[in-house]
Design a protein around this motif. Sequence first.
Motif, short mmCIF file in Angstrom:
data_model
loop_
_atom_site.label_atom_id
_atom_site.label_comp_id
_atom_site.label_asym_id
_atom_site.label_seq_id
_atom_site.Cartn_x
_atom_site.Cartn_y
_atom_site.Cartn_z
N TRP A 69 8.66 -3.84 2.09
CA TRP A 69 9.57 -2.91 2.64
C TRP A 69 9.64 -3.44 4.09
O TRP A 69 9.37 -4.62 4.34
N MET A 89 9.12 0.42 -0.61
CA MET A 89 10.21 0.17 -1.40
C MET A 89 10.13 -0.45 -2.81
O MET A 89 10.55 0.19 -3.85
N ILE A 122 14.04 4.76 -5.88
CA ILE A 122 14.37 3.67 -5.07
C ILE A 122 15.33 2.91 -6.16
O ILE A 122 15.04 2.59 -7.21
#
Length: 650
Positions: free
Chosen positions: A414, A422, A444
């Motif tokens: 991330w 993420m 995501i």
Amino acid sequence: MSQETLSNLLQENRRFAPPPELAASANVTAQTYEEAAADRLGFWERQAERLTWAKPWNEVLDWSNPPFAKWFVGGELNVAYNCVDRHVEAGLGDRVAYHWEGEPGDTRTLTYADLQREVAKAANALLELGVRKGDRVAIYLPMIPELPISMLACARIGATHSVVFAGFSAEALRTRIADAQAKVVITADGQNRRGKHAALKPTVDDAVASTPDVEHVLVVRRTGQEVAHHERDVWWHDLVERQSTEHTAEPHDAEHPLYILYTSGTTGKPKGILHTSGGYLTQVAYTHHAVFDLKPETDVYWCSADIGWVTGHSYIVYGPLANGATSVIYEGTPDTPHQGRWWEIIEKYKVTLFYTAPTAIRTFMKWGEEIPARHDLSSLRLIGSVGEPINPEAYVWYRERIGAGRCPVVDTWWQTETGGIMVSPLPGVTEGKPGAAMRPLPGIVADVVDDQGQSVPNGGGGFLVVKEPWPSMLRTIWGDDERYVKTYWSRFEGMYFAGDGAKKDDDGDFWLLGRVDDVMLVSGHNISTTEVESALVSHPKVAEAAVTGATDPVTGQAIVAFVIPRGNAGADVDGEEFVAELRDHVAKTLGPIAKPRQIMVVPELPKTRSGKIMRRLLRDVAENRSLGDVTTLTDSSVMDLISTKLPSAK
Ligand code: 6R9
């Protein structure tokens, strides 16, 4: 990167299944991926229900004006209330929020009830200084309890904080204060660094001499060292200590600006990444729950990052507190007073979940495995990594030497911009591969695309992108919407461009390959610095490696490597033979195309305060140029050390 896709050189076949007990009671199961894929917004709506809202939202996502997102539109909440008060109201006031450990060995325990009182006092103090909702407050504090307390006090009254790493120069601090037009700066007299007192206040005095918006400087006494006193200065112990422990938290809009955090970037002025309230807190709370499998009643969680880095914002302060976790905060460096300090802390507090950076892991590899082996680390049940690609060998070392071959490793990808994790394994679901961040988390939508924005097939390499908005995404660059659009949303139509190279393996799992700016072009092949570094680190005598491309008349760019030997590598690591052995090792592991032209054995590497290797400075060295901006380096003397190692200097 040119037309050609990133070469996919590294082969890694080791696999680690989740421990059965963890899988059996994991917070998140495989089914969640499907549920989130079937109804992404419904999924995030359910995650937002982890929080306590003063007013419910009427729309999950407003994406009518991309790339400017609004999440949980119409909803209202108070972030500090969610992180502190509601746990006290739920009867958990006696639960420890933070076990704080100072570098000199002093300690402080803050329960949620303590934290509530401290945050209320600090909020009242900021109000007395004239800080109002919407104002900005700069925070330049070491890793002491007043740092999270100050952040939460800002959040509570709706002031937007901008934390600047304690240790950044006066100039770096000045530009950040000026860009955000901060009204108040919170700092300390000094901080403990490697057994010494390092002054902070003079840096602030310097910075605010030319920032007219600053009305007050609030100073915590930490080291007791002498400080100059100006009219605008006020001591924390004078002002905050006499405040009431009562403060009523007003709700703020879901999109109310929570904080600005500056990322340096390689060129240009730092970008003030803006995060807001409801979506941000939802995603950091969810990901902390899911990725760390947090059981707040029993776990003791420790993230070793500095709070001045986004990792500290999201995974020392907001995520863990929103979840009612018990965390450890440590003020100092890992080798003070000895190289086993971190393991001593894990043993002392019986840490169960540990989150650190590859740079730290490689440093411990360098120091030798006998150091952690002296400590009882059996409380650990899960270990995480963030900040750079973790080299497969560092992953395996971490898993074996720290995680006893038993703890799953979560490699979390991330950025400051994404606000929360993420791409990451889920510890009860994913069979881990050393070096791979694996899959986008539920909710995501990320992908690897080629330079035309087309999804690459399995086995291909290209650019990491995010294809749908996510709750903790940055909302803009503070004061510069145009730069926000240009930097992140213009490279590929309708997609967020992360600036990282990545590949998909044959199973479709993601491997991060470093910043696109660092990719090397050697005889027409795009080669990632990460893969060459990982090949070097897989040699038993290498602890850490940094690779950069230097202009070369024959190959366009040539690979230049800097390596730090492991502690137990012996005395022969400075000679030509060792260098030849390493060059051959890379050629054997990745193929002849990746063989470095030059390898230099060095004692240290240039790193940012968050531990990222600054390859651009190494490129300056490799190309015999004078060094670019070094203001974000942890220790600028490192570059002198490296320069003395250069063949030209011998
Ligand atoms: C959280 C943080 C972001 C950049 C990012 C990437 C690198 C972070 C990584 C990783 C590979 C991981 N990065 N985590 N690369 N694997 N697990 O680090 O934020 O300081 O903004 O840096 O760090 O290059 O783009 P930030």
